[in-house]
Scaffold this active site. Structure first.
Site, PDB file in Angstrom:
ATOM      1  N   SER A 104       0.834  -1.191   0.000  1.00 35.16           N
ATOM      2  CA  SER A 104       0.000   0.000   0.000  1.00 35.16           C
ATOM      3  C   SER A 104       0.882   1.260   0.000  1.00 35.16           C
ATOM      4  O   SER A 104       1.657   1.464  -0.937  1.00 35.16           O
ATOM      5  CB  SER A 104      -0.954  -0.034   1.199  1.00 35.16           C
ATOM      6  OG  SER A 104      -1.927   0.988   1.096  1.00 35.16           O
ATOM      7  N   ASP A 108     -10.307  -2.916  -5.883  1.00 33.39           N
ATOM      8  CA  ASP A 108      -9.522  -1.847  -5.262  1.00 33.39           C
ATOM      9  C   ASP A 108      -9.562  -0.631  -6.178  1.00 33.39           C
ATOM     10  O   ASP A 108      -9.172  -0.713  -7.347  1.00 33.39           O
ATOM     11  CB  ASP A 108      -8.079  -2.318  -5.058  1.00 33.39           C
ATOM     12  CG  ASP A 108      -7.215  -1.277  -4.360  1.00 33.39           C
ATOM     13  OD1 ASP A 108      -7.756  -0.237  -3.936  1.00 33.39           O
ATOM     14  OD2 ASP A 108      -6.002  -1.506  -4.239  1.00 33.39           O
ATOM     15  N   HIS A 125      -8.375  -4.423  -1.422  1.00 41.43           N
ATOM     16  CA  HIS A 125      -7.119  -3.793  -1.029  1.00 41.43           C
ATOM     17  C   HIS A 125      -6.560  -4.479   0.223  1.00 41.43           C
ATOM     18  O   HIS A 125      -7.288  -4.757   1.165  1.00 41.43           O
ATOM     19  CB  HIS A 125      -7.357  -2.305  -0.757  1.00 41.43           C
ATOM     20  CG  HIS A 125      -6.095  -1.513  -0.573  1.00 41.43           C
ATOM     21  ND1 HIS A 125      -5.292  -1.147  -1.624  1.00 41.43           N
ATOM     22  CD2 HIS A 125      -5.500  -1.022   0.544  1.00 41.43           C
ATOM     23  CE1 HIS A 125      -4.257  -0.458  -1.176  1.00 41.43           C
ATOM     24  NE2 HIS A 125      -4.357  -0.378   0.139  1.00 41.43           N
TER      25      HIS A 125
END
Length: 453
Positions: free
Chosen positions: A281, A385, A415
């Protein structure tokens, strides 16, 4: 579509996360928090369940924590796989095993389905003391204060080094959380690498560029460790046995007291000339920045050489919305509005811009080296996502200039599907780690590109 359990957990997760982000933003406005020169924090105990380091190979990986910067809270957790105890000529070749047919439908790639996984034969293991690691012995220093692995002798296998940066939108997460610990252990075993999980400073206590600077400090620290280890070897060769004993004594002190010039595990087993960067991320944003810096300042980082980077659902954004940002703006776990809030907490007020170089990798004003000089880049994205399209677009730009930049897209995934605590044991999470290992071994193998798509 994601399961009912994932959907319900996502609702609870988003509610709690929104409350935390809004509370921090309110505190930032009231108290003026965010001085970049503060010591900083690398974790939030009230949010993350921390796992203690275990310096013995109880489950195939030994770990320990090191605070590497005296003026900040920057720290790392080292994950050392048990295969480091094997002599090079006794290490069995990795076997490619077919993944269960049911797991193939959990993943897909822009270059076709990946249907192989890496397996390691653990039947033959030797320790640096000549005994079997299956005996479960606990190693300790001469003083008896340190109960953990301590490298002794010359029969130490060198392994590539991977720097791992956790996710959390720059404002949460930890390198020692239970989820990150589990993920790094899995990667260390599958890739057969030493993983350094970086505990960088979080916002809003430390805004941009604190987290990016911390990543660069770790790269320079790794280079310094490699050079110090080489100097120690040289002095040992020239000074005879007494010098060698002094050198090993310094390693013992480092383990017992937590600070020394030479980190013994890396000195004995690390090969930074095959260094891989992996970011989860927002950690992907840090990794991409470090890859650019490694290209620009390669001589200053010698002997560290970044041979590849892995971007797992990177936290890229931009002022012009992509198709997925419009269609999936209210997606699972991290929706777009909360992500914008996280960027407000991370970026200085006078620099807030969704096209900021830290947020948008395709910003023409970003500067840095040409894309054609970037290292091979694997990008992992999830079907559900909203950040996926921008990550794919960045990968496409890399491929246009002949950089090896495949995209692995996992259907019905969300995600952080491979790194979130409740999703760590799913077939998709395991499949993702195996796919990463297959690709990474192309660039860290001493015998060439043994694995490929």
């Amino acid at each position: 579509m994601p399961s009912i359990g994932v959907k319900l957990y996502s609702v609870f997760f988003k509610f709690m996360l929104r409350q935390r982000l809004q509370s921090r933003l309110q505190g930032l406005e009231n108290d003026g928090v965010g001085g970049g020169g503060s010591f900083g924090v690398t974790s939030r105990p009230e949010e993350e369940v921390a796992v203690a380091a275990r310096p013995t190979f109880t489950d195939g990986v030994a770990t320990k924590d090191i605070h590497i910067d005296p003026v900040t809270s920057l720290s790392i957790r080292i994950f050392l796989p048990e295969t480091c105890l094997q002599l090079p000529d006794t290490v069995p070749k990795s076997r490619l095993e077919k993944v269960d047919s049911g797991s193939d439908q959990n993943r897909r790639s822009s270059y076709g389905v990946v249907n192989r996984a890496v397996g390691v034969d653990n039947t033959r293991r030797r320790s640096s003391y000549g005994g079997s690691t299956e005996d479960g012995m606990i190693l300790k220093s001469d003083g008896g204060s340190y109960r953990g692995y301590n490298p002794v002798g010359s029969n130490c296998r060198k392994l590539p080094v991977m720097l791992q940066f956790h996710g959390g939108g720059f404002v949460s997460g930890s390198n020692v959380s239970e989820a990150n610990d589990t993920f790094c252990r899995r990667i260390a075993k599958l890739c057969d690498v030493i993983v350094l999980a970086v505990g960088y400073r979080l916002a809003p206590e430390n805004k941009y560029p604190a987290a990016f600077d911390d990543g660069l400090k770790v790269l320079h620290w790794l280079a310094k460790q490699a050079n110090l280890a080489e100097c120690s070897k040289s002095s040992s060769r020239g000074g005879g046995g007494e010098s060698l004993r002094r050198s090993e004594g310094n390693w013992h002190v480092a383990d017992a007291f937590g600070a020394s010039m030479i980190e013994p595990w890396l000195a004995a087993h690390g090969n930074p000339s095959r260094c891989v960067l992996l970011g989860v991320s927002c950690g992907g944003n840090i990794v991409d920045f470090l890859a650019r810096k490694a290209v620009e300042t390669s001589r200053l980082l010698d002997p560290v050489k970044v041979v590849a980077q892995v971007l797992m659902y990177p936290f890229f954004m931009g002022s012009v919305s992509t198709h997925s940002e419009i269609k999936l703006a209210n997606s699972y776990f991290y929706d777009k509005s909360m992500s914008v809030l996280a960027w407000k907490l991370f970026l200085p007020e006078d620099e807030f811009d969704l096209d900021h170089p830290a947020a948008n990798p395709l910003n023409p004003k970003r500067g840095g080296p040409p894309l054609k000089q970037m290292p091979p880049t694997l990008t992992v994205v999830a079907e559900h996502d909203w950040m996926r399209d921008r990550a794919i677009a960045y990968s496409e730009e890399l491929r246009k200039v002949n950089v090896d930049a495949p995209v692995l897209e996992y259907k019905d995934a969300v995600h952080e599907f491979a790194t979130l605590d409740m999703l760590m044991k799913t077939p998709q999470a395991q499949a993702c780690a195996e796919d990463i290992a297959i690709w990474v071994k192309k660039y860290i193998s001493m015998r060439g590109h043994e694995f490929s798509y």
